[in-house]
Design a protein around this motif. Sequence first.
Motif, PDB file in Angstrom:
ATOM      1  N   TRP A 143      11.748   3.123  -3.667  1.00 12.65           N
ATOM      2  CA  TRP A 143       9.856   3.275  -3.243  1.00 12.65           C
ATOM      3  C   TRP A 143       9.699   4.099  -3.989  1.00 12.65           C
ATOM      4  CZ3 TRP A 143      11.708  -1.369  -3.939  1.00 12.65           C
ATOM      5  CH2 TRP A 143      11.815  -2.288  -3.209  1.00 12.65           C
ATOM      6  N   THR A 144       9.759   5.728  -3.941  1.00 14.38           N
ATOM      7  CA  THR A 144       7.995   6.493  -3.872  1.00 14.38           C
ATOM      8  C   THR A 144       7.436   5.616  -5.211  1.00 14.38           C
ATOM      9  OG1 THR A 144       9.056   7.954  -2.311  1.00 14.38           O
ATOM     10  CG2 THR A 144       7.654   8.762  -3.632  1.00 14.38           C
ATOM     11  N   LEU A 145       8.707   6.156  -6.042  1.00 18.48           N
ATOM     12  CA  LEU A 145       7.834   6.616  -7.857  1.00 18.48           C
ATOM     13  C   LEU A 145       7.178   5.158  -8.241  1.00 18.48           C
ATOM     14  CD1 LEU A 145      10.474   8.110  -9.456  1.00 18.48           C
ATOM     15  CD2 LEU A 145       8.558   9.501  -8.812  1.00 18.48           C
ATOM     16  N   LEU A 146       7.644   3.973  -7.819  1.00 17.33           N
ATOM     17  CA  LEU A 146       7.367   2.485  -8.012  1.00 17.33           C
ATOM     18  C   LEU A 146       5.709   2.680  -7.300  1.00 17.33           C
ATOM     19  CD1 LEU A 146      10.110  -0.056  -7.531  1.00 17.33           C
ATOM     20  CD2 LEU A 146       9.077   1.141  -9.524  1.00 17.33           C
ATOM     21  N   VAL A 147       5.760   2.744  -5.698  1.00 17.99           N
ATOM     22  CA  VAL A 147       4.803   3.953  -4.837  1.00 17.99           C
ATOM     23  C   VAL A 147       3.432   4.362  -5.568  1.00 17.99           C
ATOM     24  CG1 VAL A 147       2.733   3.742  -2.751  1.00 17.99           C
ATOM     25  CG2 VAL A 147       5.261   2.532  -3.001  1.00 17.99           C
ATOM     26  N   VAL A 148       4.221   5.262  -6.281  1.00 23.18           N
ATOM     27  CA  VAL A 148       2.805   6.498  -7.204  1.00 23.18           C
ATOM     28  C   VAL A 148       2.436   5.311  -8.466  1.00 23.18           C
ATOM     29  CG1 VAL A 148       3.333   8.811  -7.788  1.00 23.18           C
ATOM     30  CG2 VAL A 148       4.317   8.523  -5.577  1.00 23.18           C
ATOM     31  N   ALA A 149       3.622   5.344  -9.149  1.00 24.56           N
ATOM     32  CA  ALA A 149       3.241   4.358 -10.489  1.00 24.56           C
ATOM     33  C   ALA A 149       2.377   3.802  -9.690  1.00 24.56           C
ATOM     34  CB  ALA A 149       4.195   3.862 -11.061  1.00 24.56           C
ATOM     35  N   THR A 150       2.439   2.906  -9.436  1.00 21.43           N
ATOM     36  CA  THR A 150       1.111   1.605  -9.165  1.00 21.43           C
ATOM     37  C   THR A 150      -0.116   2.260  -8.779  1.00 21.43           C
ATOM     38  OG1 THR A 150       3.129   0.297  -8.092  1.00 21.43           O
ATOM     39  CG2 THR A 150       0.896  -1.305  -7.228  1.00 21.43           C
ATOM     40  N   LEU A 151       0.108   3.461  -7.229  1.00 22.59           N
ATOM     41  CA  LEU A 151      -0.944   3.562  -7.431  1.00 22.59           C
ATOM     42  C   LEU A 151      -2.138   4.837  -8.380  1.00 22.59           C
ATOM     43  CD1 LEU A 151      -0.498   5.370  -3.977  1.00 22.59           C
ATOM     44  CD2 LEU A 151      -1.588   3.088  -4.734  1.00 22.59           C
ATOM     45  N   ASP A 152      -1.069   5.205  -9.016  1.00 25.42           N
ATOM     46  CA  ASP A 152      -1.733   5.673 -10.641  1.00 25.42           C
ATOM     47  C   ASP A 152      -2.688   4.980 -10.914  1.00 25.42           C
ATOM     48  OD1 ASP A 152      -1.579   7.669 -12.148  1.00 25.42           O
ATOM     49  OD2 ASP A 152      -0.847   6.777 -13.647  1.00 25.42           O
ATOM     50  N   GLY A 159      -4.871   3.957  -9.966  1.00 22.82           N
ATOM     51  CA  GLY A 159      -6.670   3.409  -8.399  1.00 22.82           C
ATOM     52  C   GLY A 159      -6.339   3.203  -7.135  1.00 22.82           C
ATOM     53  N   THR A 160      -7.036   3.656  -6.547  1.00 27.09           N
ATOM     54  CA  THR A 160      -7.044   3.460  -5.576  1.00 27.09           C
ATOM     55  C   THR A 160      -7.018   1.192  -4.611  1.00 27.09           C
ATOM     56  OG1 THR A 160      -8.728   4.104  -4.766  1.00 27.09           O
ATOM     57  CG2 THR A 160      -8.503   3.126  -3.195  1.00 27.09           C
ATOM     58  N   VAL A 161      -5.734   0.704  -4.239  1.00 24.62           N
ATOM     59  CA  VAL A 161      -4.850   0.045  -3.410  1.00 24.62           C
ATOM     60  C   VAL A 161      -5.021  -0.285  -2.226  1.00 24.62           C
ATOM     61  CG1 VAL A 161      -3.242  -1.496  -4.117  1.00 24.62           C
ATOM     62  CG2 VAL A 161      -4.126   0.121  -6.075  1.00 24.62           C
ATOM     63  N   ARG A 162      -5.366  -1.417  -2.393  1.00 28.37           N
ATOM     64  CA  ARG A 162      -4.890  -2.289  -0.076  1.00 28.37           C
ATOM     65  C   ARG A 162      -3.695  -2.434  -0.501  1.00 28.37           C
ATOM     66  NH1 ARG A 162     -10.058  -6.274   1.055  1.00 28.37           N
ATOM     67  NH2 ARG A 162      -8.993  -5.786   2.763  1.00 28.37           N
ATOM     68  N   PHE A 163      -3.442  -1.927   1.101  1.00 32.25           N
ATOM     69  CA  PHE A 163      -2.039  -1.743   1.694  1.00 32.25           C
ATOM     70  C   PHE A 163      -1.426  -4.013   0.581  1.00 32.25           C
ATOM     71  CE2 PHE A 163       1.469  -3.775   4.251  1.00 32.25           C
ATOM     72  CZ  PHE A 163       2.538  -2.592   4.253  1.00 32.25           C
ATOM     73  N   THR A 164      -1.909  -4.621   0.652  1.00 29.25           N
ATOM     74  CA  THR A 164      -1.853  -5.725   0.579  1.00 29.25           C
ATOM     75  C   THR A 164      -1.459  -5.936  -0.753  1.00 29.25           C
ATOM     76  OG1 THR A 164      -2.601  -6.969   2.917  1.00 29.25           O
ATOM     77  CG2 THR A 164      -2.169  -8.825   1.288  1.00 29.25           C
ATOM     78  N   ASP A 165      -2.459  -5.925  -1.029  1.00 29.50           N
ATOM     79  CA  ASP A 165      -2.444  -5.673  -3.311  1.00 29.50           C
ATOM     80  C   ASP A 165      -1.258  -4.896  -3.425  1.00 29.50           C
ATOM     81  OD1 ASP A 165      -4.564  -7.043  -2.958  1.00 29.50           O
ATOM     82  OD2 ASP A 165      -6.272  -5.682  -3.526  1.00 29.50           O
ATOM     83  N   ILE A 203       9.520  -4.845  -2.055  1.00 30.98           N
ATOM     84  CA  ILE A 203       9.717  -3.995  -1.265  1.00 30.98           C
ATOM     85  C   ILE A 203       8.983  -4.929   0.675  1.00 30.98           C
ATOM     86  CG2 ILE A 203       7.520  -3.287  -1.679  1.00 30.98           C
ATOM     87  CD1 ILE A 203       8.118  -0.529  -0.480  1.00 30.98           C
ATOM     88  N   SER A 204      10.014  -4.842   1.909  1.00 28.86           N
ATOM     89  CA  SER A 204       9.202  -5.215   2.379  1.00 28.86           C
ATOM     90  C   SER A 204       8.044  -4.432   3.036  1.00 28.86           C
ATOM     91  CB  SER A 204      10.340  -4.393   3.336  1.00 28.86           C
ATOM     92  OG  SER A 204      10.394  -3.616   3.180  1.00 28.86           O
ATOM     93  N   GLN A 205       7.256  -5.328   4.245  1.00 26.26           N
ATOM     94  CA  GLN A 205       6.063  -4.081   4.785  1.00 26.26           C
ATOM     95  C   GLN A 205       6.676  -3.244   5.578  1.00 26.26           C
ATOM     96  OE1 GLN A 205       3.848  -7.520   6.902  1.00 26.26           O
ATOM     97  NE2 GLN A 205       3.318  -7.840   5.203  1.00 26.26           N
ATOM     98  N   ARG A 206       7.723  -3.376   5.636  1.00 22.10           N
ATOM     99  CA  ARG A 206       8.087  -1.881   6.683  1.00 22.10           C
ATOM    100  C   ARG A 206       8.616  -0.660   6.266  1.00 22.10           C
ATOM    101  NH1 ARG A 206      10.938   1.332   9.043  1.00 22.10           N
ATOM    102  NH2 ARG A 206      12.653   1.161  10.762  1.00 22.10           N
ATOM    103  N   MET A 207       9.286  -0.397   5.207  1.00 24.47           N
ATOM    104  CA  MET A 207       9.702   0.139   4.296  1.00 24.47           C
ATOM    105  C   MET A 207       8.735   0.437   3.683  1.00 24.47           C
ATOM    106  SD  MET A 207      11.592   2.439   2.960  1.00 24.47           S
ATOM    107  CE  MET A 207      13.033   1.429   3.750  1.00 24.47           C
TER     108      MET A 207
END
Length: 139
Positions: free
Chosen positions: A29-38, A40-46, A54-58
Amino acid sequence: MPDYEHTCLIRGDGGQTLRAILDRICNKWTLLVVATLDQGTVRFTDLHQQIPGISQRMLTLTLRHLEHDGLVSRTVHAEVPPRVEYALTPTGKSLIPPALALAGWAIEHLPHIEASRAAHETRDRREPGRPRPTTSSAG
């Protein structure tokens, strides 16, 4: 400089320190999160909505690890309900070029890798007692 000195960067202390970092960075999941945050700033729900499967817990665990490692910043806005936003730090942004290089390598070599896998599967069917490589589904 010996021919294999560059591998000492990988092997170092038996690889423990580097492996711990790479295990964190290269997990499912890390690279997907990093690529998504690339983007800009994103809220948790978005962020949760933009990363299918990805589950909320993960997502929470991944963000905590990335924040702990200094790759992501977390901002809590004093509102009701509280608004939490995540963004890449400069260190997190510096992960994008090597991640893209690794993805480019995978895309470039995909035909060869798939052909090799197909050849081995064919051979494994002809040699039923042959041990097969295991795959990890962690994450």
